[in-house]
Design a protein around this motif. Sequence first.
Motif, PDB file in Angstrom:
ATOM      1  N   PHE A  43      -6.467  -1.625   1.108  1.00 56.69           N
ATOM      2  CA  PHE A  43      -5.294  -2.226   1.745  1.00 56.69           C
ATOM      3  C   PHE A  43      -5.170  -1.892   3.233  1.00 56.69           C
ATOM      4  O   PHE A  43      -4.096  -1.593   3.742  1.00 56.69           O
ATOM      5  CB  PHE A  43      -4.023  -1.815   0.993  1.00 56.69           C
ATOM      6  CG  PHE A  43      -4.123  -2.049  -0.484  1.00 56.69           C
ATOM      7  CD1 PHE A  43      -3.960  -3.319  -1.012  1.00 56.69           C
ATOM      8  CD2 PHE A  43      -4.443  -1.006  -1.345  1.00 56.69           C
ATOM      9  CE1 PHE A  43      -4.086  -3.536  -2.372  1.00 56.69           C
ATOM     10  CE2 PHE A  43      -4.573  -1.217  -2.705  1.00 56.69           C
ATOM     11  CZ  PHE A  43      -4.393  -2.488  -3.221  1.00 56.69           C
ATOM     12  N   VAL A  44      -6.301  -1.924   3.914  1.00 57.87           N
ATOM     13  CA  VAL A  44      -6.351  -1.716   5.363  1.00 57.87           C
ATOM     14  C   VAL A  44      -6.757  -3.035   6.006  1.00 57.87           C
ATOM     15  O   VAL A  44      -7.645  -3.722   5.516  1.00 57.87           O
ATOM     16  CB  VAL A  44      -7.364  -0.603   5.717  1.00 57.87           C
ATOM     17  CG1 VAL A  44      -7.636  -0.594   7.213  1.00 57.87           C
ATOM     18  CG2 VAL A  44      -6.847   0.751   5.265  1.00 57.87           C
ATOM     19  N   GLU A  45      -6.081  -3.390   7.122  1.00 55.52           N
ATOM     20  CA  GLU A  45      -6.373  -4.661   7.783  1.00 55.52           C
ATOM     21  C   GLU A  45      -7.098  -4.428   9.100  1.00 55.52           C
ATOM     22  O   GLU A  45      -6.806  -3.482   9.827  1.00 55.52           O
ATOM     23  CB  GLU A  45      -5.077  -5.438   8.037  1.00 55.52           C
ATOM     24  CG  GLU A  45      -5.319  -6.880   8.482  1.00 55.52           C
ATOM     25  CD  GLU A  45      -4.034  -7.672   8.618  1.00 55.52           C
ATOM     26  OE1 GLU A  45      -3.861  -8.657   7.885  1.00 55.52           O
ATOM     27  OE2 GLU A  45      -3.201  -7.300   9.470  1.00 55.52           O
ATOM     28  N   GLY A  46      -8.057  -5.290   9.397  1.00 57.82           N
ATOM     29  CA  GLY A  46      -8.787  -5.235  10.661  1.00 57.82           C
ATOM     30  C   GLY A  46      -9.152  -6.632  11.110  1.00 57.82           C
ATOM     31  O   GLY A  46      -8.824  -7.629  10.449  1.00 57.82           O
ATOM     32  N   LEU A  47      -9.847  -6.717  12.252  1.00 60.17           N
ATOM     33  CA  LEU A  47     -10.159  -8.007  12.868  1.00 60.17           C
ATOM     34  C   LEU A  47     -11.659  -8.229  12.973  1.00 60.17           C
ATOM     35  O   LEU A  47     -12.407  -7.332  13.372  1.00 60.17           O
ATOM     36  CB  LEU A  47      -9.544  -8.066  14.272  1.00 60.17           C
ATOM     37  CG  LEU A  47      -9.872  -9.302  15.123  1.00 60.17           C
ATOM     38  CD1 LEU A  47      -9.140 -10.527  14.586  1.00 60.17           C
ATOM     39  CD2 LEU A  47      -9.504  -9.063  16.582  1.00 60.17           C
ATOM     40  N   ILE A  48     -12.088  -9.439  12.601  1.00 54.40           N
ATOM     41  CA  ILE A  48     -13.435  -9.907  12.948  1.00 54.40           C
ATOM     42  C   ILE A  48     -13.275 -10.806  14.163  1.00 54.40           C
ATOM     43  O   ILE A  48     -12.644 -11.863  14.081  1.00 54.40           O
ATOM     44  CB  ILE A  48     -14.089 -10.715  11.810  1.00 54.40           C
ATOM     45  CG1 ILE A  48     -14.243  -9.875  10.545  1.00 54.40           C
ATOM     46  CG2 ILE A  48     -15.451 -11.239  12.257  1.00 54.40           C
ATOM     47  CD1 ILE A  48     -14.807 -10.661   9.368  1.00 54.40           C
ATOM     48  N   SER A  49     -13.795 -10.386  15.308  1.00 54.58           N
ATOM     49  CA  SER A  49     -13.698 -11.208  16.511  1.00 54.58           C
ATOM     50  C   SER A  49     -14.573 -12.447  16.350  1.00 54.58           C
ATOM     51  O   SER A  49     -15.643 -12.399  15.735  1.00 54.58           O
ATOM     52  CB  SER A  49     -14.160 -10.415  17.729  1.00 54.58           C
ATOM     53  OG  SER A  49     -14.200 -11.256  18.868  1.00 54.58           O
ATOM     54  N   VAL A  50     -14.106 -13.566  16.904  1.00 53.73           N
ATOM     55  CA  VAL A  50     -14.865 -14.808  16.792  1.00 53.73           C
ATOM     56  C   VAL A  50     -16.249 -14.666  17.431  1.00 53.73           C
ATOM     57  O   VAL A  50     -17.204 -15.341  17.038  1.00 53.73           O
ATOM     58  CB  VAL A  50     -14.060 -15.980  17.411  1.00 53.73           C
ATOM     59  CG1 VAL A  50     -14.010 -15.874  18.927  1.00 53.73           C
ATOM     60  CG2 VAL A  50     -14.610 -17.324  16.980  1.00 53.73           C
TER      61      VAL A  50
ATOM     62  N   LEU B  27     -10.676 -13.518  12.847  1.00 50.47           N
ATOM     63  CA  LEU B  27     -10.153 -13.455  11.484  1.00 50.47           C
ATOM     64  C   LEU B  27      -9.581 -12.073  11.199  1.00 50.47           C
ATOM     65  O   LEU B  27     -10.225 -11.058  11.471  1.00 50.47           O
ATOM     66  CB  LEU B  27     -11.269 -13.723  10.469  1.00 50.47           C
ATOM     67  CG  LEU B  27     -12.091 -14.998  10.634  1.00 50.47           C
ATOM     68  CD1 LEU B  27     -13.330 -14.944   9.741  1.00 50.47           C
ATOM     69  CD2 LEU B  27     -11.244 -16.226  10.291  1.00 50.47           C
ATOM     70  N   PHE B  28      -8.377 -12.027  10.636  1.00 54.54           N
ATOM     71  CA  PHE B  28      -7.838 -10.776  10.129  1.00 54.54           C
ATOM     72  C   PHE B  28      -8.256 -10.640   8.669  1.00 54.54           C
ATOM     73  O   PHE B  28      -8.137 -11.599   7.890  1.00 54.54           O
ATOM     74  CB  PHE B  28      -6.319 -10.747  10.256  1.00 54.54           C
ATOM     75  CG  PHE B  28      -5.839 -10.659  11.672  1.00 54.54           C
ATOM     76  CD1 PHE B  28      -5.803  -9.440  12.333  1.00 54.54           C
ATOM     77  CD2 PHE B  28      -5.446 -11.804  12.362  1.00 54.54           C
ATOM     78  CE1 PHE B  28      -5.371  -9.348  13.650  1.00 54.54           C
ATOM     79  CE2 PHE B  28      -5.016 -11.731  13.672  1.00 54.54           C
ATOM     80  CZ  PHE B  28      -4.981 -10.500  14.317  1.00 54.54           C
ATOM     81  N   VAL B  29      -8.747  -9.470   8.321  1.00 52.75           N
ATOM     82  CA  VAL B  29      -9.242  -9.238   6.957  1.00 52.75           C
ATOM     83  C   VAL B  29      -8.566  -8.001   6.383  1.00 52.75           C
ATOM     84  O   VAL B  29      -8.517  -6.950   7.031  1.00 52.75           O
ATOM     85  CB  VAL B  29     -10.773  -9.043   6.948  1.00 52.75           C
ATOM     86  CG1 VAL B  29     -11.267  -8.701   5.547  1.00 52.75           C
ATOM     87  CG2 VAL B  29     -11.475 -10.297   7.472  1.00 52.75           C
ATOM     88  N   GLU B  30      -8.024  -8.130   5.170  1.00 48.14           N
ATOM     89  CA  GLU B  30      -7.455  -6.977   4.469  1.00 48.14           C
ATOM     90  C   GLU B  30      -8.436  -6.533   3.392  1.00 48.14           C
ATOM     91  O   GLU B  30      -8.869  -7.343   2.562  1.00 48.14           O
ATOM     92  CB  GLU B  30      -6.107  -7.327   3.831  1.00 48.14           C
ATOM     93  CG  GLU B  30      -5.450  -6.130   3.169  1.00 48.14           C
ATOM     94  CD  GLU B  30      -4.109  -6.463   2.540  1.00 48.14           C
ATOM     95  OE1 GLU B  30      -4.121  -7.039   1.423  1.00 48.14           O
ATOM     96  OE2 GLU B  30      -3.063  -6.157   3.145  1.00 48.14           O
TER      97      GLU B  30
ATOM     98  N   ILE C  65      -5.622   5.539  -0.014  1.00 49.58           N
ATOM     99  CA  ILE C  65      -4.635   4.474   0.141  1.00 49.58           C
ATOM    100  C   ILE C  65      -4.733   3.601  -1.094  1.00 49.58           C
ATOM    101  O   ILE C  65      -5.797   3.046  -1.387  1.00 49.58           O
ATOM    102  CB  ILE C  65      -4.887   3.643   1.421  1.00 49.58           C
ATOM    103  CG1 ILE C  65      -4.864   4.554   2.661  1.00 49.58           C
ATOM    104  CG2 ILE C  65      -3.849   2.543   1.560  1.00 49.58           C
ATOM    105  CD1 ILE C  65      -5.277   3.857   3.933  1.00 49.58           C
ATOM    106  N   VAL C  66      -3.649   3.514  -1.845  1.00 50.07           N
ATOM    107  CA  VAL C  66      -3.670   2.821  -3.131  1.00 50.07           C
ATOM    108  C   VAL C  66      -2.576   1.760  -3.168  1.00 50.07           C
ATOM    109  O   VAL C  66      -1.711   1.699  -2.296  1.00 50.07           O
ATOM    110  CB  VAL C  66      -3.476   3.821  -4.299  1.00 50.07           C
ATOM    111  CG1 VAL C  66      -4.597   4.845  -4.317  1.00 50.07           C
ATOM    112  CG2 VAL C  66      -2.115   4.518  -4.206  1.00 50.07           C
TER     113      VAL C  66
ATOM    114  N   SER D 131       0.824  -1.213   0.000  1.00 51.84           N
ATOM    115  CA  SER D 131       0.000   0.000   0.000  1.00 51.84           C
ATOM    116  C   SER D 131       0.853   1.255   0.000  1.00 51.84           C
ATOM    117  O   SER D 131       1.983   1.267   0.489  1.00 51.84           O
ATOM    118  CB  SER D 131      -0.921   0.002   1.226  1.00 51.84           C
ATOM    119  OG  SER D 131      -0.160   0.008   2.410  1.00 51.84           O
ATOM    120  N   GLN D 132       0.293   2.319  -0.550  1.00 53.76           N
ATOM    121  CA  GLN D 132       0.925   3.642  -0.553  1.00 53.76           C
ATOM    122  C   GLN D 132      -0.110   4.652  -0.075  1.00 53.76           C
ATOM    123  O   GLN D 132      -1.229   4.692  -0.586  1.00 53.76           O
ATOM    124  CB  GLN D 132       1.419   4.009  -1.956  1.00 53.76           C
ATOM    125  CG  GLN D 132       2.072   5.379  -2.017  1.00 53.76           C
ATOM    126  CD  GLN D 132       2.557   5.709  -3.421  1.00 53.76           C
ATOM    127  OE1 GLN D 132       2.276   4.967  -4.371  1.00 53.76           O
ATOM    128  NE2 GLN D 132       3.267   6.804  -3.575  1.00 53.76           N
TER     129      GLN D 132
END
Length: 705
Positions: A645-652, A637-640, A437-438, A424-425
């Motif tokens: 191109f940003v990553e975050g979390l889905i809690s179980v 789960l980590f999801v991008e 963010i590209v 990402s840039q």
Amino acid sequence: MSDPHYLREAEKYESPIPSREHILSFIQKRPKSKRQLFELLSIEDEQKKAFERRLRAMVRDKQLSCNKNGVYRPFSNRGLISGTVIANPKGFGFVSLDKGGKDLRLSSQQMKLVFHGDKVKVRLLNRKLDAEIVQVTQTVKTLVGRLNINQDECYVVVDDRRIKHEIDIVELIEGCADNQVVVVEVLNSPTLEKNASGRITSIIGNYLDEGVEVDSAIHRHEIPAIFGDKALEESAKLPNKVLTKDKKGRVDITHLELVTIDGEDSRDFDDAVYAIPSKNGWKLMVAIADVSHYVKEGSQLDAESLERGNSVYFPHRVVPMLPESISNGLCSLNPELERLCMVCEMEIDSLGSLLEYKFYSAVMLSHARLTYTEVNEMLENKKSKLRKKYKKIENNIDFLYGLYQTLRISRQKRGVMDFDRIESQILFDDQGKIENIVARKRNDAHRLIEECMLMANQAAAKYLQKENEDFLYRVHPKPTPEKVEITRQFLTAIDLRLDGGLEPESSDFAKLLKNASGREDENIIKTVVLRTMKQATYTPNNEGHFGLAFEDYAHFTSPIRRYPDLLVHRAIKRALSNKHRERSNKMVELGAHLSMTERRADDASRDVEQWLKCEYMRDKVGECFNGVISGVAGFGLFVELTEIFVEGLISVRDLKEDYFIYDDVHHQLKGQRGGRIYRLGDLIKVKVASVNLDDRKIEFVPVSK
């Protein structure tokens, strides 16, 4: 020998166990293992659990100590182990031992007594390598955090996810206000009953102000950012152009159409290239800024450059290794200006193999400052207007591209892994706020320069090895069999194969990545393979470079921004002048320090980038995005996001349709009742649920299709 305190124990327990005093009497003479105590004290099976609890309590109460082999002896402050605290954001921590070996574990309760980075003496508690803090020998001096001022109290929340402490402030400075980012000098370490205390020493700025996140990261990671007066005096005494006396004894190559090829926003140009066909294949010349001519070993400027180790690159800002008058001026290979350089001249055959090489000091002139975008356009479009603009260096560009195509053959023949991942840039507007963010696009111009630098770095290592000089290799060890096996299990689950057994070669990984090319989960597969690899380091011992499939490799091409390259330049000059230096242990220490400064820079850059991405996502809570599962753990789960191109979390806990079990072999969560599977690399639609800037966390929830 009977227990003199048997009656006392019998009053407490139905099946009495030996008293503490009785146990100590057996251990006073000679240390004993738990099994030996079972036999000596005739412990019955039904008593064993209670007896083990008593042993743990005696260790806790400092009556006994237990080493990692499970041997008990009377407690003593002798034999304490020294190390450095490594905190985990989840609250627990480890002690990295000064003498090396496996890290010891600290409970969340023990972590209340220390900060990440503290030097401590600890006692081993059991064979599980749990430890307890006995003494803090050196606490961190300063921390960065957000100031909270209200009527009842004044405290700082530390801006480091690994540090859970708040610091009570006993002294403010003029200008302090609520919600500022400040630097705190730690006065007293925390205890189980009290917070740490400290005083404010400086104000970085208001929370969310432009640039504050970078200044915070600089302080947090202890990156030297201000040059001392003496170093600046030394740099001020240097000329602003190449002097006639400095050209003496150098080869004049100003007539050669050397060019620099860099990014649009680059300001320090430390490498220039020139290629021409030869009878064997190609002649390649890589000219590198001669920083070592101006930054003398033993000077204050040299000492401060070593302390930094490298330049640190943040989005929108650079903390340079050298003062800008050197990095952007005197040593930068700016166009149409004479510059001192060190040349690596190479003969490369038609299959891309390095036949011959030589090094020499020279005077050069860059005939053009080109960008990757410009060069790529010239390569793709023979009728581009840029070819007219750069007519005098057009042939050099075409020759360089011909050489690059040859070097690609060599790369494939060696079996080099292709990690050309999408990165990402962050793009900023005029106010310094994130505009977008590209994807950071790499083209053949990037790869062309990369291959030229790889050849020069390889030649430098070969030359200095032959000369038996004192320098640092850039090494990349083979991955461990354990990590290889974990990766192979994942690949098998997605119908891919990694050859090579427990010790695959670079070529085996290259074949795997080639087979993964074009798949939707290609980027994820590259990520998993990257995680299999060990970290590259600097060391005087040649262990080869696994990732590049080179037997000899060093860093030579970037002395403006990397100190190891400066060491290599000095070693080459010693070899050329026959003033050799014997191999020394000092180089081991330098390698460890420079490997650390590189990791420090990477951590700081990643830290800022994550903060900026969180800031960018704050006003997108509630919006939906497409993503790909980039990581799987028992907690979620980590999801991008594929668009930005940003990553975050889905809690179980937010996967409400079933109860999910974590399968670490297949990198997936599997529903126990319905059988729904969330697997690494799967596409998924998510909604932004929350953004926490302080913790740099973004939380998603799944969106049903």
